[in-house]
Design a protein around this motif. Structure first.
Motif, PDB file in Angstrom:
ATOM      1  N   GLY A  31      -6.540 -48.097  71.969  1.00 19.66           N
ATOM      2  CA  GLY A  31      -7.914 -48.453  72.306  1.00 19.66           C
ATOM      3  C   GLY A  31      -8.814 -47.261  72.803  1.00 19.66           C
ATOM      4  N   ILE A  32     -10.003 -47.368  72.373  1.00 19.49           N
ATOM      5  CA  ILE A  32     -11.041 -46.344  72.667  1.00 19.49           C
ATOM      6  C   ILE A  32     -12.136 -47.045  73.374  1.00 19.49           C
TER       7      ILE A  32
ATOM      8  N   VAL B 181      -0.267 -49.514  76.011  1.00 16.14           N
ATOM      9  CA  VAL B 181      -0.895 -49.030  74.921  1.00 16.14           C
ATOM     10  C   VAL B 181      -1.909 -48.097  75.294  1.00 16.14           C
ATOM     11  N   PRO B 182      -1.890 -46.902  74.643  1.00 15.53           N
ATOM     12  CA  PRO B 182      -2.926 -46.015  75.092  1.00 15.53           C
ATOM     13  C   PRO B 182      -4.405 -46.182  74.900  1.00 15.53           C
ATOM     14  N   PHE B 183      -5.012 -45.730  75.763  1.00 12.00           N
ATOM     15  CA  PHE B 183      -6.407 -45.967  75.928  1.00 12.00           C
ATOM     16  C   PHE B 183      -7.142 -44.485  76.046  1.00 12.00           C
ATOM     17  N   VAL B 184      -8.118 -44.156  75.132  1.00  8.99           N
ATOM     18  CA  VAL B 184      -8.685 -43.091  75.110  1.00  8.99           C
ATOM     19  C   VAL B 184     -10.260 -43.377  75.311  1.00  8.99           C
ATOM     20  N   THR B 185     -10.644 -42.912  76.850  1.00 12.01           N
ATOM     21  CA  THR B 185     -12.103 -43.001  76.797  1.00 12.01           C
ATOM     22  C   THR B 185     -12.955 -42.121  76.143  1.00 12.01           C
ATOM     23  N   SER B 186     -14.067 -42.732  75.622  1.00 11.46           N
ATOM     24  CA  SER B 186     -14.936 -41.834  74.605  1.00 11.46           C
ATOM     25  C   SER B 186     -15.984 -40.863  75.440  1.00 11.46           C
ATOM     26  N   GLY B 187     -16.336 -41.720  76.762  1.00 12.97           N
ATOM     27  CA  GLY B 187     -17.214 -40.981  77.611  1.00 12.97           C
ATOM     28  C   GLY B 187     -17.239 -41.045  78.986  1.00 12.97           C
ATOM     29  N   ALA B 188     -16.176 -41.787  79.417  1.00 12.24           N
ATOM     30  CA  ALA B 188     -16.184 -41.753  81.079  1.00 12.24           C
ATOM     31  C   ALA B 188     -15.687 -40.506  81.641  1.00 12.24           C
ATOM     32  N   THR B 189     -16.348 -39.931  82.860  1.00 14.02           N
ATOM     33  CA  THR B 189     -16.102 -38.716  82.919  1.00 14.02           C
ATOM     34  C   THR B 189     -15.488 -38.604  84.472  1.00 14.02           C
ATOM     35  N   HIS B 190     -15.012 -39.668  85.143  1.00 11.98           N
ATOM     36  CA  HIS B 190     -14.373 -39.238  86.409  1.00 11.98           C
ATOM     37  C   HIS B 190     -13.225 -38.517  86.543  1.00 11.98           C
TER      38      HIS B 190
ATOM     39  N   ASP C 237      -0.263 -42.983  82.736  1.00 12.45           N
ATOM     40  CA  ASP C 237       0.137 -41.854  81.799  1.00 12.45           C
ATOM     41  C   ASP C 237      -0.296 -42.358  80.338  1.00 12.45           C
ATOM     42  N   TYR C 238      -0.641 -43.641  80.098  1.00 12.98           N
ATOM     43  CA  TYR C 238      -1.417 -44.200  78.964  1.00 12.98           C
ATOM     44  C   TYR C 238      -2.891 -43.940  78.881  1.00 12.98           C
ATOM     45  N   MET C 239      -3.554 -43.327  79.658  1.00 12.72           N
ATOM     46  CA  MET C 239      -4.935 -42.850  79.921  1.00 12.72           C
ATOM     47  C   MET C 239      -5.165 -41.471  79.368  1.00 12.72           C
ATOM     48  N   PHE C 240      -6.292 -41.403  78.640  1.00 15.25           N
ATOM     49  CA  PHE C 240      -6.595 -40.079  78.156  1.00 15.25           C
ATOM     50  C   PHE C 240      -8.475 -39.988  78.065  1.00 15.25           C
ATOM     51  N   MET C 241      -8.805 -38.758  78.166  1.00 12.59           N
ATOM     52  CA  MET C 241     -10.163 -38.399  78.287  1.00 12.59           C
ATOM     53  C   MET C 241     -10.488 -37.701  76.992  1.00 12.59           C
ATOM     54  N   THR C 242     -11.626 -38.088  76.296  1.00 13.90           N
ATOM     55  CA  THR C 242     -12.138 -37.392  75.407  1.00 13.90           C
ATOM     56  C   THR C 242     -13.167 -36.471  75.746  1.00 13.90           C
TER      57      THR C 242
ATOM     58  N   PRO D 176     -21.241 -38.505  68.786  1.00  9.99           N
ATOM     59  CA  PRO D 176     -20.033 -37.662  68.534  1.00  9.99           C
ATOM     60  C   PRO D 176     -18.867 -37.875  69.258  1.00  9.99           C
ATOM     61  N   LEU D 177     -18.928 -38.317  70.650  1.00  8.96           N
ATOM     62  CA  LEU D 177     -17.868 -38.736  71.380  1.00  8.96           C
ATOM     63  C   LEU D 177     -17.170 -39.749  71.007  1.00  8.96           C
ATOM     64  N   GLY D 178     -17.748 -41.005  70.563  1.00 12.99           N
ATOM     65  CA  GLY D 178     -16.987 -41.977  69.908  1.00 12.99           C
ATOM     66  C   GLY D 178     -16.355 -41.693  68.759  1.00 12.99           C
ATOM     67  N   TYR D 179     -16.894 -40.518  67.809  1.00 13.59           N
ATOM     68  CA  TYR D 179     -16.273 -40.337  66.906  1.00 13.59           C
ATOM     69  C   TYR D 179     -14.874 -39.296  66.968  1.00 13.59           C
ATOM     70  N   ASP D 180     -14.939 -38.637  68.047  1.00  9.09           N
ATOM     71  CA  ASP D 180     -13.985 -37.700  68.521  1.00  9.09           C
ATOM     72  C   ASP D 180     -12.755 -38.578  68.858  1.00  9.09           C
ATOM     73  N   ALA D 181     -13.283 -39.661  69.764  1.00  6.49           N
ATOM     74  CA  ALA D 181     -12.136 -40.352  70.265  1.00  6.49           C
ATOM     75  C   ALA D 181     -11.281 -41.280  69.178  1.00  6.49           C
ATOM     76  N   ILE D 182     -11.820 -41.742  68.134  1.00  7.83           N
ATOM     77  CA  ILE D 182     -11.057 -42.405  66.873  1.00  7.83           C
ATOM     78  C   ILE D 182     -10.398 -41.307  66.493  1.00  7.83           C
ATOM     79  N   MET D 183     -11.001 -39.877  66.156  1.00  7.46           N
ATOM     80  CA  MET D 183     -10.291 -38.792  65.517  1.00  7.46           C
ATOM     81  C   MET D 183      -9.079 -38.335  66.601  1.00  7.46           C
ATOM     82  N   LEU D 184      -9.227 -38.370  67.557  1.00  9.62           N
ATOM     83  CA  LEU D 184      -8.069 -38.044  68.580  1.00  9.62           C
ATOM     84  C   LEU D 184      -6.979 -38.973  68.290  1.00  9.62           C
ATOM     85  N   VAL D 185      -7.026 -40.047  68.311  1.00  9.68           N
ATOM     86  CA  VAL D 185      -6.002 -41.139  68.091  1.00  9.68           C
ATOM     87  C   VAL D 185      -5.481 -40.973  66.707  1.00  9.68           C
TER      88      VAL D 185
END
Length: 380
Positions: free
Chosen positions: A94-95, A115-124, A133-138, A305-314
């Motif tokens: 998920g992103i 299931v891994p989740f990659v936030t595109s823009g949340a910054t905490h 450990d399934y949480m990642f930040m763009t 571009p953050l949304g774009y980067d999140a997909i490309m990271l996955v």
């Protein structure tokens, strides 16, 4: 004949289902309506562009990518339902989300399901610790972007006394103010007043009256807000003849800061955000061209571009893992080093798992956005 037609329909249905199962499904949790829409809408468009390009290039592992993107409506319960829905449809990752509060409404469900989740823009900066450990930040963390704008306010704007306004309903906005105060005071600055409001507030007259009556007057006001309140607060402050600089973080990276007050009032606003505007890296130039070609407009803000980067990271993780199994994707994501995104290079080298990325300082004068400087974080 009827039996033959029925059999043909059954075969076609089975083939359709088989083809659908062949797709690699990725969930996209965004609030395309409500107060977060001016960030989440562009971010989803960036993600959709990435999926379209990947599919045109043959997809991943010989399969097409299917993006499932229900609207969270800037509502935590709706966001949780959206997360449950995409997980029930068999997504491998998920992103999404441009705000911490909404990530926390959905990402823990991904963690529970492995299931891994990659936030595109949340910054905490504590998101990976909070979720697991399934949480990642763009993006970068709020500590980095708050330090960046605190440094700019003190060093470049010459501010020594600052008032701080905080949206007390959001994890992101509370963290942004906390880290700003920490850094500004560390540099020798003084916080001479604090005030608060809540998401959805539209009348800032009480806060403005208190700001105007402060003696001595602050050199600047730091406003920690999401987009819907960002434009309104600028408009109402300037309408009362208060001209001190307004400083903030990436919640102000929205066209609303310009369009709501209008160009005559949108002056002396400064905010920290993701490195993207006025950046001549080839990844940025190509993204702007592709986005304009797809949607007929330039990217609205850095969240596209953050949304774009999140997909490309996955996608990068799936390729390196040579697998679309969620656990394998998670392991490959954790090993990401030197990924060249549109919004900067991403490496998970810190213990916090927050990527150390540069931060742009943007000024708004006459309603126009301009990059003032690029702030570099400590790498540890």
């Amino acid at each position: 004949m009827l039996r033959l037609i029925a059999a043909s329909v059954a075969v076609a249905t089975t083939l359709g289902a088989a083809q659908a199962q062949e797709n690699i499904k990725i969930g996209a949790l965004y609030n395309v309506t409500g107060g977060m829409s001016s960030l989440d809408g562009p971010s989803l468009k960036g993600a959709q562009l990435a999926v379209k390009q990947l599919n045109a290039d043959g997809g991943l592992l010989g399969k097409q990518i299917e993006l499932i993107a229900p609207d969270g409506k800037t509502d935590q319960q709706e966001t949780a339902k959206a997360a449950q829905r995409v997980l029930s449809e068999g997504v491998v990752a998920g992103i999404g989300q441009s705000d911490t509060t909404f990530v926390m409404a959905g990402a823990p469900l991904f963690q529970e399901e492995g299931v891994p989740f990659v936030t595109s823009g949340a910054t905490h900066p504590e998101l990976p610790q909070w979720v697991g450990d399934y949480m990642f930040m763009t993006p970068f963390g709020d500590d980095d972007q708050s330090y960046a704008i605190a440094d700019y306010a003190y060093d470049d704007l010459g501010a020594r006394k600052v008032a701080v306004w905080t949206d007390n309903s959001m994890d992101f906005t509370k963290a942004l103010s906390k880290f700003f105060v920490e850094r500004f005071e560390e540099k020798g600055g003084e916080i001479i007043g604090t005030d608060s409001f809540m998401m959805g507030d539209t009348d800032f007259s009480a806060q403005i009256a208190r700001l105007a009556s402060m003696d001595p007057q602050p050199d600047a006001v730091f406003i920690s807000a999401i987009p819907s309140e960002a434009g309104l607060s600028v408009k109402q402050i300037r309408e009362q003849g208060i001209t001190m600089p307004i400083v903030s973080g990436d919640g102000f990276d929205t066209e609303l800061v310009s369009t709501v007050p209008g160009p005559e009032l949108a002056n002396d606003v400064y905010f920290s955000t993701h490195t993207y505007r006025a950046d001549d890296r080839p990844e940025v130039t190509k993204f702007i061209e592709d986005y304009k070609g797809e949607y007929g407009i330039e990217p609205e803000n850095a969240f596209a571009p953050l949304g774009y980067d999140a997909i490309m990271l996955v996608a990068d993780a799936i390729r390196r893992a040579d697998s679309a199994e969620p656990a394998a994707i998670k392991d490959a994501l954790a090993e990401t080093r030197g990924f060249k995104g549109v919004t900067g290079e991403i490496s998970y080298t810190r213990e916090t798992m927050v990527p150390p990325k540069p931060v742009s300082i943007i000024s708004v004068q006459g309603g126009k956005f301009e990059v003032e400087e690029i702030w570099k974080p400590e790498m540890n």
